[in-house]
Design an enzyme around this catalytic site. Sequence first.
Site, PDB file in Angstrom:
ATOM      1  N   GLY A 126      43.678  77.116  14.574  1.00  8.00           N
ATOM      2  CA  GLY A 126      42.758  78.032  15.251  1.00  8.00           C
ATOM      3  C   GLY A 126      41.615  77.092  15.720  1.00  8.00           C
ATOM      4  O   GLY A 126      40.443  77.872  15.521  1.00  8.00           O
ATOM      5  N   HIS A 127      41.657  75.945  16.189  1.00  9.88           N
ATOM      6  CA  HIS A 127      40.470  75.287  16.356  1.00  9.88           C
ATOM      7  C   HIS A 127      40.848  73.930  17.147  1.00  9.88           C
ATOM      8  O   HIS A 127      42.078  73.337  17.167  1.00  9.88           O
ATOM      9  CB  HIS A 127      39.673  74.581  15.054  1.00  9.88           C
ATOM     10  CG  HIS A 127      40.216  73.801  14.251  1.00  9.88           C
ATOM     11  ND1 HIS A 127      41.169  74.609  13.203  1.00  9.88           N
ATOM     12  CD2 HIS A 127      40.491  72.643  14.015  1.00  9.88           C
ATOM     13  CE1 HIS A 127      41.519  73.457  12.381  1.00  9.88           C
ATOM     14  NE2 HIS A 127      41.268  72.302  13.062  1.00  9.88           N
ATOM     15  N   ALA A 128      39.620  73.003  17.710  1.00 12.08           N
ATOM     16  CA  ALA A 128      39.810  71.683  18.257  1.00 12.08           C
ATOM     17  C   ALA A 128      39.103  70.969  17.699  1.00 12.08           C
ATOM     18  O   ALA A 128      38.067  71.346  17.210  1.00 12.08           O
ATOM     19  CB  ALA A 128      39.922  71.995  19.955  1.00 12.08           C
ATOM     20  N   ARG A 173      44.781  73.608  18.311  1.00 10.27           N
ATOM     21  CA  ARG A 173      46.005  73.805  17.515  1.00 10.27           C
ATOM     22  C   ARG A 173      45.992  74.883  16.705  1.00 10.27           C
ATOM     23  O   ARG A 173      44.939  75.577  16.147  1.00 10.27           O
ATOM     24  CB  ARG A 173      46.092  72.444  16.778  1.00 10.27           C
ATOM     25  CG  ARG A 173      45.389  72.502  15.165  1.00 10.27           C
ATOM     26  CD  ARG A 173      44.055  71.907  15.444  1.00 10.27           C
ATOM     27  NE  ARG A 173      43.573  70.935  16.354  1.00 10.27           N
ATOM     28  CZ  ARG A 173      43.599  69.661  16.127  1.00 10.27           C
ATOM     29  NH1 ARG A 173      44.140  69.270  15.018  1.00 10.27           N
ATOM     30  NH2 ARG A 173      43.379  68.766  16.990  1.00 10.27           N
TER      31      ARG A 173
END
Length: 130
Positions: free
Chosen positions: A47-49, A94
């Site tokens: 839940g981040h990039a 992702r």
Amino acid sequence: MNIQLIHIPKIEDPRGNLSVIEHEVVSFDIKRVYYLYDVPAGAERGGHAHIQQRECLIALSGSFEVILNDGKTEKTITLNKPFEGLLINEGIWRELKNFSSGSVCLVIASEVFEEADYIRDFNEFLASKN
């Protein structure tokens, strides 16, 4: 999309297989290694990039899905082989989900942990792509 499935060399032996991950396999200097395990049914990770960090994800055991988004395209890849890695370059959102029971996700990273390198809000991520 700036990702790549890579083959990790496997040395087969009747006593058990062996795989080796070195700089040449992941194409970046390895600065951090961590792993996810005991992920409860239905839980999601990621839940981040990252702004600069590159990573290689490997399903050491079991399986899970990686949902990738570059701001234009979304793609889902299932990882379920300990001799296959997913290289994710910077600037890719992702999410990891659908972990099988007993799965282990190994993450090899190009950087040490730096909170400022994370984009944790999807709308902020999308705005950074424009």
